[in-house]
Scaffold this active site. Structure first.
Site, PDB file in Angstrom:
ATOM      1  CB  THR A  27      -0.907   0.011   1.259  1.00 15.30           C
ATOM      2  OG1 THR A  27      -1.861  -1.045   1.132  1.00 15.30           O
ATOM      3  CG2 THR A  27      -1.645   1.324   1.408  1.00 15.30           C
ATOM      4  CG  ASP A  75      -1.854  -6.712  -2.359  1.00 17.21           C
ATOM      5  OD1 ASP A  75      -2.730  -5.840  -2.382  1.00 17.21           O
ATOM      6  OD2 ASP A  75      -1.708  -7.519  -1.400  1.00 17.21           O
ATOM      7  CB  SER A  77      -2.384 -10.827  -0.710  1.00 25.00           C
ATOM      8  OG  SER A  77      -2.557 -10.056  -1.864  1.00 25.00           O
ATOM      9  CB  THR A 107       0.448  -3.942   6.266  1.00 29.68           C
ATOM     10  OG1 THR A 107      -0.845  -3.885   5.657  1.00 29.68           O
ATOM     11  CG2 THR A 107       1.100  -2.577   6.253  1.00 29.68           C
ATOM     12  CG  ASP A 108      -2.859  -7.388   3.394  1.00 31.51           C
ATOM     13  OD1 ASP A 108      -3.212  -6.693   4.366  1.00 31.51           O
ATOM     14  OD2 ASP A 108      -3.425  -7.341   2.286  1.00 31.51           O
ATOM     15  CD  GLN A 296      -8.498 -22.078  16.461  1.00 32.82           C
ATOM     16  OE1 GLN A 296      -9.444 -21.311  16.454  1.00 32.82           O
ATOM     17  NE2 GLN A 296      -8.586 -23.323  16.017  1.00 32.82           N
TER      18      GLN A 296
HETATM   19  N1  ASP Z   1      -2.830  -5.355   0.429  1.00 33.29           N
HETATM   20  C1  ASP Z   1      -1.707  -4.550   0.872  1.00 33.29           C
HETATM   21  C2  ASP Z   1      -0.466  -5.399   0.880  1.00 33.29           C
HETATM   22  O1  ASP Z   1      -0.277  -6.159   1.765  1.00 33.29           O
HETATM   23  C3  ASP Z   1      -1.980  -3.984   2.198  1.00 33.29           C
HETATM   24  C4  ASP Z   1      -0.934  -3.048   2.735  1.00 33.29           C
HETATM   25  O2  ASP Z   1       0.171  -2.924   2.237  1.00 33.29           O
HETATM   26  O3  ASP Z   1      -1.222  -2.409   3.769  1.00 33.29           O
HETATM   27  O4  ASP Z   1       0.336  -5.330  -0.007  1.00 33.29           O
END
Ligand code: ASP
Length: 358
Positions: A27, A75, A77, A107-108, A296
């Site tokens: 992001t 990204d 993910s 961040t993911d 968990q």
């Molecule tokens: N979807 C983004 C990623 O992980 C979210 C982020 O960077 O905050 O690349």
């Protein structure tokens, strides 16, 4: 992977005194496109523009840096064990050239990459600081500028000698952090270990007694393994749910492609009292699969066998992940399975703290 390194012209320190900023996407560098936010190019110029908004006092305290931008920006993910391997190799091959590293990451899955880097770069004698942001660089009042600022400052520390995450004023051990919020600026926490540094006013304070620096023994003992053999879904993660059936567990653990698995049990380490579930675990372990468990619950340790509902799990071959994060436990399984270790060594090393992850 094709990539380019650029450095701000204003900033002419010799490379040994510089920081390398590795931009992978996320992001922080994203820009709006028709399908939504997408990683943007020209990060070096955009980062310099953003940092020029800091008060002069802070700008002058920034270390000199170069930017290495990946050709394929993602990204996070989309990150895989091969992404973790690439970043570790890019740091290892430039170790003689830079005093510290900042990894710009979405961040993911940032905490997964941080955990993996910690294992691959064991014993590192300088800072590797991962950061990202909840809002893109160019958004008004974005958290990106503060996060970049803090990450650069800690990456220039002569005391910090480990993989860490700087986010929202706090420096966390990379192998102890999790993302805990989808929107809040302080999206990362370290549930079972205190922060190893923080920003207090204008100061960036590192707490050496909590860091790995004082515990490092000798030279870096990197383990840069080939993750190819474990990057095709060979390690799985499974959180139990009420009503889980043995056939469901077996469908995953019994698959011949699976070499290792992380099970997320309930509470202190419990599963339903169903011998058929234990049999599935024992069979998979008997086939040589590396199986481990964490809770968990985001905080606290598991104690296999403390309750009757957890009785027999250790005997079935399940390793206790103690208070490890799922990220630290999963990436450790990947890391150990990628190496030519005996099953006994893999099990013993999983139970040993390698980088302060447990
Ligand atoms: N979807 C983004 C990623 O992980 C979210 C982020 O960077 O905050 O690349």
């Amino acid at each position: 992977m094709a990539m380019s390194i650029t450095s701000p012209l204003v900033n002419a320190a010799p490379t040994q005194e510089r920081i390398l900023v590795i931009y992978t996407g996320g992001t922080i560098g994203m820009q709006p496109k028709v399908n939504g936010l997408t990683p943007g190019e020209n990060f070096q110029e955009r980062m310099a523009d953003a940092l020029s908004q800091l008060p002069l006092l802070h700008q002058h305290a920034l270390p000199a840096y170069d930017v290495l931008s990946y050709a394929s920006l993602i990204d996070s993910s989309a990150a895989t064990p091969l992404t973790w391997q690439q970043i570790a190799q890019d740091i290892a091959t430039r170790l003689a050239t830079y005093r510290g590293f900042v990894v710009i990451h979405g961040t993911d899955t940032l905490s997964w990459t941080a955990s993996s880097l910690a294992y691959q770069l064991q014993g590192i004698d300088r800072p590797v600081v991962l950061t990202g942001s909840m809002h893109p660089l160019e958004t008004v009042n974005s958290d990106a500028i503060d996060n970049l600022h803090g990450a650069l400052r800690f990456a220039a520390s002569t005391e910090l000698q480990e993989v860490a995450i700087y986010f929202s004023n706090r420096l966390l051990r990379g192998s102890r952090a999790i993302k805990q919020h989808t929107e809040a600026l302080d999206a990362f926490i370290s549930p079972s270990y205190p922060c190893i540094g923080e920003r207090v006013g204008d100061d960036f304070i590192y707490y050496p007694s909590r860091g790995l620096g004082l515990q490092q023994r000798g030279a870096p003992r990197f383990e840069l393994s080939d993750y190819q053999a474990v990057s095709n879904g060979n390690v799985i993660r499974l959180a139990l749910w009420p009503g889980i059936s043995p056939w469901q567990l077996d469908a995953l653990l019994g698959d011949s492609r699976v070499k290792g698995a992380l099970l997320q049990l309930w509470g202190a380490g419990n599963i339903p009292s169903n011998p058929a579930l234990l049999d599935v675990i024992a069979n998979a372990s008997g086939e040589g699969k590396l199986l481990a468990a964490v809770s968990q619950c985001p905080q606290g340790s598991i104690h296999l066998g403390a309750y009757a509902a957890g009785y027999g799990l250790a005997e079935a071959g399940l390793l206790s992940g103690d208070d490890m994060t799922p990220e630290a436990a999963f990436t450790k399984l990947v890391h150990l399975l990628a190496q030519p270790l005996s099953m006994e060594d893999q099990r013993q090393r999983f139970l040993t703290s390698l980088v302060g992850e447990r």
